[in-house]
Design a protein around this motif. Structure first.
Motif, mmCIF file in Angstrom:
data_model
loop_
_atom_site.group_PDB
_atom_site.id
_atom_site.type_symbol
_atom_site.label_atom_id
_atom_site.label_comp_id
_atom_site.label_asym_id
_atom_site.label_seq_id
_atom_site.Cartn_x
_atom_site.Cartn_y
_atom_site.Cartn_z
ATOM 1 N N ALA A 128 0.086 -8.501 -4.390
ATOM 2 C CA ALA A 128 1.487 -8.920 -3.519
ATOM 3 C C ALA A 128 1.882 -7.903 -3.139
ATOM 4 C CB ALA A 128 2.163 -10.391 -4.458
ATOM 5 N N CYS A 129 3.013 -7.367 -3.967
ATOM 6 C CA CYS A 129 4.161 -6.488 -3.994
ATOM 7 C C CYS A 129 3.411 -4.935 -3.139
ATOM 8 C CB CYS A 129 5.588 -6.550 -4.488
ATOM 9 S SG CYS A 129 5.134 -5.567 -6.004
ATOM 10 N N ALA A 130 2.585 -4.622 -3.966
ATOM 11 C CA ALA A 130 2.064 -3.035 -3.728
ATOM 12 C C ALA A 130 2.818 -1.760 -4.578
ATOM 13 C CB ALA A 130 2.552 -2.901 -2.240
ATOM 14 N N ALA A 168 7.035 0.914 1.535
ATOM 15 C CA ALA A 168 6.650 -0.374 2.403
ATOM 16 C C ALA A 168 5.907 0.013 3.712
ATOM 17 C CB ALA A 168 6.858 -1.406 3.115
ATOM 18 N N ARG A 169 6.647 0.467 4.854
ATOM 19 C CA ARG A 169 6.467 1.239 6.277
ATOM 20 C C ARG A 169 5.174 1.590 5.649
ATOM 21 N NH1 ARG A 169 11.330 0.144 7.034
ATOM 22 N NH2 ARG A 169 12.266 -1.660 8.247
ATOM 23 N N ALA A 170 5.284 2.679 5.329
ATOM 24 C CA ALA A 170 3.777 4.168 5.768
ATOM 25 C C ALA A 170 2.883 3.069 4.991
ATOM 26 C CB ALA A 170 4.201 5.223 4.747
ATOM 27 N N ALA A 193 7.026 -6.594 -0.192
ATOM 28 C CA ALA A 193 6.797 -5.445 -0.245
ATOM 29 C C ALA A 193 8.121 -4.798 0.271
ATOM 30 C CB ALA A 193 4.963 -4.540 0.400
ATOM 31 N N MET A 194 8.680 -5.089 1.180
ATOM 32 C CA MET A 194 9.191 -4.998 1.810
ATOM 33 C C MET A 194 10.436 -5.303 0.987
ATOM 34 S SD MET A 194 9.298 -2.863 4.979
ATOM 35 C CE MET A 194 11.416 -3.680 5.684
ATOM 36 N N HIS A 242 17.833 -8.011 7.768
ATOM 37 C CA HIS A 242 18.294 -9.537 6.877
ATOM 38 C C HIS A 242 16.188 -10.140 6.461
ATOM 39 C CE1 HIS A 242 17.370 -12.487 10.250
ATOM 40 N NE2 HIS A 242 18.311 -11.348 11.247
ATOM 41 N N ILE A 243 15.707 -10.221 7.364
ATOM 42 C CA ILE A 243 14.100 -10.401 6.841
ATOM 43 C C ILE A 243 14.206 -10.327 5.756
ATOM 44 C CG2 ILE A 243 12.058 -11.405 7.705
ATOM 45 C CD1 ILE A 243 14.079 -12.539 9.500
ATOM 46 N N PHE A 244 14.235 -9.064 4.983
ATOM 47 C CA PHE A 244 13.906 -8.785 3.231
ATOM 48 C C PHE A 244 14.971 -8.297 3.606
ATOM 49 C CE2 PHE A 244 10.965 -7.251 7.296
ATOM 50 C CZ PHE A 244 10.081 -7.851 7.240
ATOM 51 N N ALA A 245 15.769 -9.182 2.662
ATOM 52 C CA ALA A 245 16.803 -9.411 2.494
ATOM 53 C C ALA A 245 16.985 -9.413 0.774
ATOM 54 C CB ALA A 245 18.433 -9.950 2.555
#
Length: 335
Positions: free
Chosen positions: A226-228, A27-29, A178-179, A79-82
């Protein structure tokens, strides 16, 4: 040496084991690479995807939005992406359902991501008055309006959605999905009953891509808008109706003012600009999706390249084909 021919059932079994069925996003890349690609496209640096002047400004704006996605993905706490509870994920997988469905309830934390993206974009407001107005409108949306827009974006319903707002809402949702998708156990995620929907979240693919390298060499994957996540689908098969008998490929011819390659000798059968971006059309369902080929451009990025190749959409549309699904960063209606 004696060689045995494989029966069709054995071939399918072999493919299932040898081909990586699901490629989860890094996700970050992902967002950093996407922003860089959008700027390349906006500068008309990609020979196989010519971009007109009218589209270049929009691509640069979307590059700034994707930069904001990258910054938020890197800075917000984990935790935002739990993920949902393990039992909930297991239940979904046991019933061949997507573990992170875009339908139904979504984590309230997505609104935190949305606000953080707007904060990242605030410096643009001093340079672009139009952006200042859009950001002000987005901040004025109440919870019900924001959730309604998110519902429409995830369901790909354009009616009643402000096309100026939708890409920013979609951007926040993309970061969340994605995260979260990047944390899943890839082998545990099973294909859905229909291979035309993302096995991770149930969304439609925005386009498909032919990958190179490792076990994915030469195989086609559908790329979720949506989620890649990317999942395998054999080539020459409609990604909408799954028929194979009436598939064709349409591509753009390079325009006369298209920049020449730095080294013309590099354009050959293994590096053909006309095969970087093509539309895969189906005469059974009269739809199309674009297919991007990493064999001819290593840096293809399905969502960015799809966004930039609107000329191909127009030509295929004039030929009578309907687009099978949209691009989350571009909304056409004016309602």
């Amino acid at each position: 040496m004696v060689q045995r021919l494989l029966e069709p059932g054995e071939i399918e079994s072999l493919d299932h084991n040898a081909i990586p069925r699901l490629l989860l996003p890094q996700a970050r890349a992902l967002f950093t690479a996407r922003a860089a690609r959008l700027r390349q496209l906006a500068n008309n640096d990609i020979i196989g995807i010519p971009v007109g002047e009218s589209m270049q400004g929009y691509l640069r704006l979307m590059a700034a939005l994707v930069d904001a996605q990258a910054a938020v993905a890197a800075s917000l706490p984990a935790h935002i992406f739990a993920l949902p509870d393990a039992a909930e994920i297991t239940l979904s997988l046991d019933h061949n359902m997507p573990p992170l469905p875009v339908s139904g309830a979504r984590p309230a934390s997505w609104r935190t991501v949305f606000g953080a993206i707007l904060d990242q974009l605030e410096p643009l407001a001093t340079e672009q008055p139009q952006m200042a107005g859009v950001l002000a409108q987005l901040r004025e949306l109440d919870a019900a309006q924001l959730e309604g827009c998110a519902d429409a974006v995830l369901a790909e319903v354009t009616e009643g959605v402000d096309p100026l707002h939708a890409p920013f809402v979609a951007a926040a949702l993309q970061v969340v999905w994605a995260m979260r998708a990047s944390q899943l156990d890839s082998p545990a995620v099973q294909p859905l009953v229909t291979n035309t929907l993302c096995p991770v979240c149930g969304s439609h693919p925005v386009a498909s891509v032919i990958r190179i390298g490792g076990q994915s060499q030469g195989y086609r994957y559908l790329h979720c808008g949506a989620c890649a996540s990317e999942w395998h689908m054999v080539r020459v098969k409609c990604s909408c109706c799954e028929h194979t008998s009436k598939i064709a490929y349409q591509s753009l011819e390079a325009a006369g003012d298209q920049p020449a390659a730095a080294d013309p000798t590099l354009i050959n059968k293994a590096n053909d600009p006309s095969k970087v971006a093509r539309a895969e059309t189906c005469d059974d369902c009269k739809t199309y999706r674009k297919i991007f080929n990493q064999e001819h451009d290593f840096n293809v990025e399905p969502l960015a390249d799809d966004l930039a190749s609107l000329t191909l959409d127009l030509l295929v549309g004039e030929a009578g084909y309907a687009r099978a699904s949209g691009n989350p960063l571009l909304w056409f209606n004016a309602a």
